[in-house]
Motif scaffolding. Structure first.
Motif, PDB file in Angstrom:
ATOM      1  N   GLN A   4       0.855  -1.092   0.064  1.00  0.00           N
ATOM      2  CA  GLN A   4      -0.085   0.038   0.141  1.00  0.00           C
ATOM      3  C   GLN A   4       0.955   1.193   0.105  1.00  0.00           C
ATOM      4  OE1 GLN A   4      -3.363   0.058  -0.114  1.00  0.00           O
ATOM      5  NE2 GLN A   4      -3.415   2.141  -0.503  1.00  0.00           N
ATOM      6  N   ALA A   5       1.132   2.078  -1.060  1.00  0.00           N
ATOM      7  CA  ALA A   5       1.612   3.043  -1.245  1.00  0.00           C
ATOM      8  C   ALA A   5       0.763   4.426  -1.017  1.00  0.00           C
ATOM      9  CB  ALA A   5       2.366   3.207  -2.642  1.00  0.00           C
ATOM     10  N   SER A   6       1.653   5.400  -0.366  1.00  0.00           N
ATOM     11  CA  SER A   6       0.797   6.617  -0.026  1.00  0.00           C
ATOM     12  C   SER A   6       2.199   7.732  -0.116  1.00  0.00           C
ATOM     13  CB  SER A   6       0.457   6.495   1.412  1.00  0.00           C
ATOM     14  OG  SER A   6       1.291   6.109   2.304  1.00  0.00           O
ATOM     15  N   GLY A   7       1.456   9.091  -0.080  1.00  0.00           N
ATOM     16  CA  GLY A   7       2.472  10.215   0.174  1.00  0.00           C
ATOM     17  C   GLY A   7       2.559  11.018  -0.950  1.00  0.00           C
ATOM     18  N   GLY A   8       2.080  10.493  -2.212  1.00  0.00           N
ATOM     19  CA  GLY A   8       2.492  11.598  -3.248  1.00  0.00           C
ATOM     20  C   GLY A   8       1.617  12.895  -3.244  1.00  0.00           C
ATOM     21  N   CYS A  95       5.420   1.004  -5.596  1.00  0.00           N
ATOM     22  CA  CYS A  95       6.137   0.278  -4.629  1.00  0.00           C
ATOM     23  C   CYS A  95       6.155  -1.187  -5.191  1.00  0.00           C
ATOM     24  CB  CYS A  95       5.326   0.212  -3.344  1.00  0.00           C
ATOM     25  SG  CYS A  95       6.190  -0.792  -2.048  1.00  0.00           S
ATOM     26  N   VAL A  96       7.200  -1.866  -5.264  1.00  0.00           N
ATOM     27  CA  VAL A  96       7.276  -3.081  -5.670  1.00  0.00           C
ATOM     28  C   VAL A  96       8.105  -4.148  -4.799  1.00  0.00           C
ATOM     29  CG1 VAL A  96       8.276  -4.463  -7.640  1.00  0.00           C
ATOM     30  CG2 VAL A  96       7.575  -2.292  -7.950  1.00  0.00           C
ATOM     31  N   ALA A  97       7.666  -5.428  -4.698  1.00  0.00           N
ATOM     32  CA  ALA A  97       8.226  -6.230  -4.009  1.00  0.00           C
ATOM     33  C   ALA A  97       8.948  -7.493  -4.691  1.00  0.00           C
ATOM     34  CB  ALA A  97       7.484  -6.988  -2.761  1.00  0.00           C
ATOM     35  N   ASP A 113       7.878  -9.144  -8.085  1.00  0.00           N
ATOM     36  CA  ASP A 113       6.836 -10.294  -7.830  1.00  0.00           C
ATOM     37  C   ASP A 113       5.523  -9.624  -7.702  1.00  0.00           C
ATOM     38  OD1 ASP A 113       9.510 -12.086  -6.482  1.00  0.00           O
ATOM     39  OD2 ASP A 113       8.596 -12.297  -8.445  1.00  0.00           O
ATOM     40  N   TYR A 114       5.333  -8.692  -6.918  1.00  0.00           N
ATOM     41  CA  TYR A 114       4.254  -8.062  -6.445  1.00  0.00           C
ATOM     42  C   TYR A 114       4.282  -6.366  -6.542  1.00  0.00           C
ATOM     43  CZ  TYR A 114       3.380 -12.461  -4.159  1.00  0.00           C
ATOM     44  OH  TYR A 114       3.407 -13.932  -4.011  1.00  0.00           O
ATOM     45  N   TRP A 115       3.338  -5.729  -7.090  1.00  0.00           N
ATOM     46  CA  TRP A 115       3.199  -4.375  -7.174  1.00  0.00           C
ATOM     47  C   TRP A 115       1.973  -3.528  -6.545  1.00  0.00           C
ATOM     48  CZ3 TRP A 115       6.033  -1.595 -10.936  1.00  0.00           C
ATOM     49  CH2 TRP A 115       6.942  -2.294 -11.761  1.00  0.00           C
TER      50      TRP A 115
END
Length: 125
Positions: A4-8, A95-97, A113-115
């Motif tokens: 979970q990306a945030s902050g933009g 964000c990617v893992a 693998d995960y976005w």
């Protein structure tokens, strides 16, 4: 795995912003988390990554000295502190893992693998 990306947001040139990536669901002790970005009309670019095992990092030449990736293991969160922002930093940041087959070292990164969903950073006056 969920990211979970945030902050933009909108930032003036020369300004700063910090992105966060909250991660969950890892079943393996070692993995890498990083950030890619894609600007309109440009190819996707690997920006930075960090290893869960020892905190090793990678930075693209375009952001070295201006961006810093860090992690809070207790919160399972990775942060991307972006300073001295330029209009060319404008992009959607993802964000990617990497869990299964990944690479994150001072000289390169490869993980997909995960976005997470993207977060838009706009650098403009």
């Amino acid at each position: 795995v969920q990211l979970q990306a945030s902050g933009g947001g909108l930032v003036q040139p020369g300004g700063s912003v910090t992105l966060s990536c909250a991660a969950s669901g890892f079943t393996r002790p070692y993995y890498a988390i990083g950030w890619f970005r894609q600007a309109p009309g440009k190819e996707r670019e690997g920006v930075t990554c960090i290893l869960s095992s020892d905190g090793s990092t990678y930075y693209a030449d375009s952001v070295k000295g201006r961006f810093t990736i860090s992690r809070d293991a207790a919160k399972n969160t990775v942060y991307l502190q972006m300073r001295s922002l330029k209009p060319e930093d404008t992009a959607i940041y993802y964000c990617v893992a990497g869990v299964n087959d990944y690479f994150c070292a001072p000289y390169g990164m490869e993980l997909d693998d995960y976005w997470g969903q993207g977060t838009l950073v706009t650098v403009s006056s």
